[in-house]
Scaffold this active site. Structure first.
Site, short mmCIF file in Angstrom:
data_model
loop_
_atom_site.label_atom_id
_atom_site.label_comp_id
_atom_site.label_asym_id
_atom_site.label_seq_id
_atom_site.Cartn_x
_atom_site.Cartn_y
_atom_site.Cartn_z
N HIS A 129 0.72 -1.57 0.22
CA HIS A 129 -0.08 0.01 0.56
C HIS A 129 1.04 1.39 0.13
O HIS A 129 0.41 2.42 0.06
CB HIS A 129 -1.13 0.05 1.46
CG HIS A 129 -2.04 -1.17 0.91
ND1 HIS A 129 -3.11 -1.20 0.96
CD2 HIS A 129 -1.89 -2.26 1.60
CE1 HIS A 129 -3.99 -2.24 1.26
NE2 HIS A 129 -3.15 -3.20 1.43
N LYS A 150 -8.58 13.51 4.80
CA LYS A 150 -7.70 12.29 4.78
C LYS A 150 -7.19 12.55 5.77
O LYS A 150 -6.63 13.64 6.31
CB LYS A 150 -7.84 12.09 3.49
CG LYS A 150 -6.92 13.43 2.86
CD LYS A 150 -5.83 13.76 1.46
CE LYS A 150 -7.64 13.93 0.70
NZ LYS A 150 -7.05 12.19 -0.34
N ARG A 151 -6.43 11.77 6.34
CA ARG A 151 -5.46 11.93 6.70
C ARG A 151 -4.29 13.48 6.43
O ARG A 151 -3.87 13.47 4.94
CB ARG A 151 -4.77 10.72 6.95
CG ARG A 151 -5.03 9.60 8.19
CD ARG A 151 -5.69 9.84 9.34
NE ARG A 151 -4.40 10.50 10.12
CZ ARG A 151 -3.74 9.40 10.89
NH1 ARG A 151 -4.19 7.90 11.34
NH2 ARG A 151 -2.80 9.27 11.61
N LYS A 191 -0.14 14.20 0.92
CA LYS A 191 -1.16 14.84 0.85
C LYS A 191 -1.81 15.82 0.08
O LYS A 191 -2.97 16.48 -0.45
CB LYS A 191 -2.19 14.07 2.20
CG LYS A 191 -2.25 12.74 1.77
CD LYS A 191 -2.76 12.07 2.49
CE LYS A 191 -3.07 10.50 3.35
NZ LYS A 191 -3.78 9.97 2.25
N THR A 208 -9.60 5.86 -1.31
CA THR A 208 -10.32 5.60 -1.70
C THR A 208 -11.22 6.64 -1.60
O THR A 208 -12.84 6.35 -1.44
CB THR A 208 -10.18 4.51 -0.90
OG1 THR A 208 -10.06 4.93 0.87
CG2 THR A 208 -9.64 3.32 -0.86
N LYS A 219 -15.09 7.34 -3.27
CA LYS A 219 -16.54 7.84 -2.64
C LYS A 219 -17.03 9.12 -3.50
O LYS A 219 -18.40 9.11 -3.29
CB LYS A 219 -16.10 7.55 -0.65
CG LYS A 219 -15.46 6.39 -0.06
CD LYS A 219 -14.84 6.48 1.22
CE LYS A 219 -14.37 5.06 1.21
NZ LYS A 219 -13.35 5.18 2.29
C1 26Q Z 1 3.40 0.91 10.35
C2 26Q Z 1 4.59 1.27 11.65
C3 26Q Z 1 4.13 1.90 12.70
C4 26Q Z 1 2.67 2.58 13.38
C5 26Q Z 1 2.02 2.57 12.09
C6 26Q Z 1 1.93 1.66 10.82
C7 26Q Z 1 1.19 2.52 9.80
C8 26Q Z 1 -0.49 2.25 10.12
C9 26Q Z 1 -1.09 1.73 9.34
C10 26Q Z 1 1.11 2.32 8.25
C11 26Q Z 1 0.51 2.80 7.42
C12 26Q Z 1 -1.11 2.03 7.96
C13 26Q Z 1 -1.68 2.75 6.87
C14 26Q Z 1 -1.62 3.07 5.44
C15 26Q Z 1 -2.29 3.51 4.94
O1 26Q Z 1 -3.52 3.72 4.33
N1 26Q Z 1 -2.06 3.25 3.86
C16 26Q Z 1 -3.37 3.80 2.41
O2 26Q Z 1 -3.88 2.59 1.62
C17 26Q Z 1 -5.53 3.27 1.03
C18 26Q Z 1 -5.75 1.57 0.53
O3 26Q Z 1 -5.10 0.56 -0.76
C19 26Q Z 1 -4.25 3.66 0.28
O4 26Q Z 1 -5.54 4.20 -0.68
C20 26Q Z 1 -3.82 5.05 0.55
O5 26Q Z 1 -3.28 5.78 -1.11
C21 26Q Z 1 -2.75 4.90 0.82
O6 26Q Z 1 -1.90 5.85 1.42
#
Ligand code: 26Q
Length: 838
Positions: free
Chosen positions: A381, A572-573, A578, A680, A684
């Site tokens: 991702h 979004k975050r 972004k 995503t 939406k």
């Molecule tokens: C990793 C290590 C330690 C703590 C947290 C994390 C961590 C947690 C969540 C790293 C990444 C995430 C989430 C990532 C994320 O949401 N990525 C998004 O995934 C979507 C679904 O595929 C995509 O549409 C987005 O582009 C992408 O940013």
């Protein structure tokens, strides 16, 4: 029907008997539901009538609804045990499920019945639904994608289990104090969770730390045992995942950590018995809290422990079901199970399955490896190097000593294969190794996931291409056949039917309700695009949605919005890539024009932002402050507030997303090209008829392809151009020197126009833009501003805009998660539908 028969809605779905005979646990009529709610109020909630609140009605109705899924749930599980159906397991550290009640009523087809039942009891369904505290067990896109995929798997009748962590505290609640983000603990379980069933008897042991030891078994084979420093236990909590209009009801299993009893510990030959027991507090910390992304240093050890914890419980569960309940040999594991790794977070599964097969089930290496690779698939991702998970060797070996040995062995055999194919290209070998040597030694989890899976996919066409071209290039050259793309999708049940009832009604009237399970049916809307009365209805739906959002905005922020204005939304975050700050520069540009150009006007716009910043992400928090500061000045200035308002909506989550997407006219998808894997939210918005202003990034590329270039507002550098500019040396000041409007905008921030003259607060944002910005905001500024001017021009012509809006919805069929899941089933999992009889 005889003349004494009831209308079909009063007949039980199970036995066709009239409603009055319906069982209060299963009957689908309003009358049976009313009885069920009353029963639960007494027997499950146990409060005297005088003490019952709306929240109790929420609990009672939810329990009644869960009862109505129970038969399907058990029948579904039984069917995939009995038959030779293949089961998909989606391993994910996050499931951002959102509120369950409304969705389950929709999927069971009993919304009207529930409304009537509550009305009889003097309650309003919408108010009851609003009582739900959503489980925020995810950060954003990745977690919400997992939830959409569970909905599609059930709706498409594919047997599946989602496996994850039952965090006691989900993503923090965001409040805005004086324009700054403040984090509050998300205590989602305090009021109880009516959807889950805890199964304390279904538990597994989880070892941690310690050392390994070789021994010879009675047959004379050399084996390894792991002598852990600590042992804890994982307890499962199961939640039903009801498909839309089907009998399939799948399972989400979330693991919760418990300390083990001394009795159970006897089974483990731990060096220090009392230390291993330790106190509950320590063990139960493991599933305590969800970590925010973008916090690379936060709680490293605990994060690894969380990952290992849920992975080993899930794999032990799968193996137990496979061998004991289905009764198949382990060699048949890949025939019965497909296990998908949602990013690298569960990628320790590759080493753990090897350990279980070899150490616990005494399988030989080659057979164990064949099974492992055939069972796993890996979805990537992100391409951002800082987001690729790595564990320092010291930490990893200290926590998971046996897994480190196994990873060394996997690596040795793997690098042999690399050398066999590419000769002694030691540079390549170093690049591909599972052990990184740049800086301190690390375990590279993306490499482990790739080597241990038979298929690797990105989440949008562009992203999957870039994967093969950059971070996984060497792996692609070794195994081109393992790489593919599955573009993300979102569920039209939650993100259209449930959250946009006005549009749902209009669609049902015009094209029937087939779009709920075949989103491509929205194409039929193209027949009405030139019909003035249809356009009018379309506009009216959007206007009503904007009225609903305006009310919510007012209650949350005190800011009043006019539903006739354009609603320009970025939710979004908060992250530099972004580029919420690029959006902010546009707002300041319009503000500056209104203040300095006599007679300047613009079609009035509400700029709406929402999103959380990781608590330790300094710049992201300043970007929130930038937005709220602009809002304070703009919203209070009568010169400009006739034309624009700026809102930062606190605590963006699934619940308020239901109000936001359907109310948007313009969707901001403005990341630096090459950085957003897919997105995503962009989908939406599109489904709900918003137009997109965006770069050629992630799934925007495909959104534009589907909508038609003429129905998409494109701006900015392409990914190639971004790389070229970078290679030639990006000089942000060149853009400032060339563009007086940009210079003036930056000067307004610098002089403290939005911060009561304070020149320090926003200085870090300016310094970043001018001296240290890998995301090249200023390089895209002019192109963005000009594009926004085209947006305003299109909005001025109401008919053009409405036409484009209808066409965007009509052409959004590709972005259903049903399409994505069918692709996963066909290309990766080899899973077919299963008919559940009840
Ligand atoms: C990793 C290590 C330690 C703590 C947290 C994390 C961590 C947690 C969540 C790293 C990444 C995430 C989430 C990532 C994320 O949401 N990525 C998004 O995934 C979507 C679904 O595929 C995509 O549409 C987005 O582009 C992408 O940013």
């Amino acid at each position: 029907m005889t003349d004494t028969a009831q209308s079909s809605s009063e007949l039980s779905a199970f036995d066709g008997q009239p409603a009055r005979h319906e069982h209060s646990r299963t009957g689908m009529s309003a009358e049976a539901l009313r009885r069920a709610i009353s029963d639960h109020l007494v027997y499950s909630i146990g409060r005297p009538a005088a003490a019952i609140t709306t929240a109790h009605y929420y609990q009672a109705l939810s329990l009644a609804v869960r009862d109505r899924m129970q038969q399907r749930w058990m029948a579904t599980t039984q069917d995939w045990l009995d038959l030779s159906n293949k089961v998909t397991c989606y391993l994910s550290a996050e499931f951002l499920m959102g509120p369950q009640l409304g969705n389950n009523l929709l999927n069971l087809g009993i919304e009207d019945e529930a409304r009537a039942a509550l009305a009889e009891l003097g309650q309003d369904l919408d108010e009851v639904i609003d009582c739900e505290e959503e489980p925020g067990l995810g950060n954003g896109g990745l977690g919400r994608l997992a939830a959409c995929y569970l909905d599609s798997l059930a709706t498409l009748e594919r047997p599946s289990i989602g496996y994850g962590i039952r965090y006691e505290f989900g993503i923090f609640d965001q409040e805005i104090h004086d324009g700054w983000q403040a984090e509050k603990t998300d205590n989602w379980l305090v009021g109880g969770n009516p959807w889950e069933i805890g199964k304390p008897d279904a538990s597994y042991f989880v070892c941690w730390g310690g050392k390994t030891e070789q021994y010879t078994d009675i047959a004379g084979n050399l084996r390894v045992r792991w002598i852990p420093r600590r042992v804890l236990q994982g307890i499962s909590y199961d939640t039903p995942i009801q498909g839309y209009n089907t009998n399939t009801c799948n399972t989400l299993t979330l693991w919760s950590a418990r300390s083990v009893t001394q009795f159970a510990l006897d089974a483990f030959n731990t060096g220090d018995f009392y230390k291993a027991v330790e106190d509950e507090v320590l063990s139960e910390k493991v599933s305590k809290v969800l970590y925010p992304n973008d916090e690379p240093e936060a709680g490293k050890r605990l994060r690894l422990q969380q990952q290992y914890f849920f992975v080993t419980c899930s794999l032990q569960d799968i193996i137990q079901i496979h061998t004991e309940r289905v009764g198949l040999p382990l060699s048949a594991l890949p025939d019965k199970w497909a296990i998908q790794l949602n990013d690298t977070h569960p990628s320790i599964a590759v080493a753990e399955l090897m350990r279980l097969l070899i150490d616990e089930h005494h399988m030989d290496w080659d057979e164990a490896w064949r099974i492992t690779v055939a069972t796993f698939g890996y979805t990537n991702h992100t391409l951002l190097p800082e987001a690729l998970e790595k564990w320092s060797l010291g930490l990893f070996g200290d926590c998971l000593p046996r897994h480190l040995e196994l990873i060394y062995e996997i690596n040795e055999r793997f690098l042999e294969e690399v050398r066999a194919k590419f000769g002694d290209d030691e540079d390549r070998v170093r690049r591909m190794s599972l052990i990184g040597e740049d800086g301190g030694k690390t375990v590279r989890m993306a490499h482990l996931a790739t080597v241990g899976s038979h298929y690797v996919n990105g989440v949008a066409a562009l992203h999957s291409e870039l994967l093969k071209d950059s971070v996984l290039k060497d792996f692609y050259e070794l195994w081109p056949e393992r790489f593919g793309n599955v573009t993300n999708g979102v569920t039209p049940r939650r993100f259209l039917a449930l959250s946009n009832p006005g549009l749902r009604q209009l669609l049902d009237e015009k094209i029937g309700d087939g779009w709920l399970t075949d989103l491509y049916r929205l194409r039929e809307l193209e027949n009405f695009v030139d019909d003035p009365s249809f356009r009018e209805r379309w506009r009216e739906v959007k206007r009503a949605n904007k009225g609903r959002l305006a009310e919510y905005v007012h209650s949350a922020t005190g800011i009043e919005l006019d539903p006739m204005w354009m609603f320009d939304v970025q939710v979004k975050r908060i992250h530099e890539y972004k580029r919420q700050h690029l959006n902010a520069l546009h707002i300041i540009t319009q503000y500056h024009r209104l203040k300095t150009i006599p007679g300047y006007t613009m079609p009035p716009r509400a700029f709406i932002f929402g999103g959380k910043a990781a608590p330790g992400y300094y710049l992201a928090k300043r970007i929130i402050k930038l937005i709220t500061a602009i809002g304070d000045v703009v919203n209070a200035d009568p010169d400009v507030n006739r034309f624009m308002k700026v809102v930062f909506l606190p605590n963006f989550n699934v619940q308020n997303a239901h109000l936001i997407y359907p109310a948007a006219n313009l969707s901001e998808q403005i990341s630096t090209a090459g950085k957003e894997a897919s997105g995503t939210g962009n989908m939406k918005f599109m489904i709900n008829g918003a137009l997109t202003i965006g770069t050629l990034d992630g799934a925007n590329v495909e959104i534009r392809e589907e909508a038609g270039a003429e129905n998409f507002f494109l701006f900015g550098l392409t990914e190639d151009e971004v790389e070229n500019v970078k290679a030639g040396g990006y000089r942000p000041l060149d853009h400032v020197d060339r563009d007086p409007e940009l210079a003036a905008v930056l000067e307004l921030i610098r002089e403290g126009r939005f911060t009561h003259g304070d020149t320090e607060v926003l200085k870090p944002v300016l310094d970043n833009l001018i001296h240290d910005d890998p995301f090249m905001v200023l390089a895209d500024y002019r192109s963005y501003i000009d594009c926004q001017d085209r947006v305003s021009a299109a909005w001025r012509d109401g008919n053009t805009w409405t036409r484009m809006s209808i066409l965007n919805s009509a052409r959004s069929g590709k972005f259903s998660s049903d399409r994505a899941i069918e692709q996963y089933c066909d290309d990766i999992w080899n899973v077919t539908p299963m008919n559940v009889d009840i």
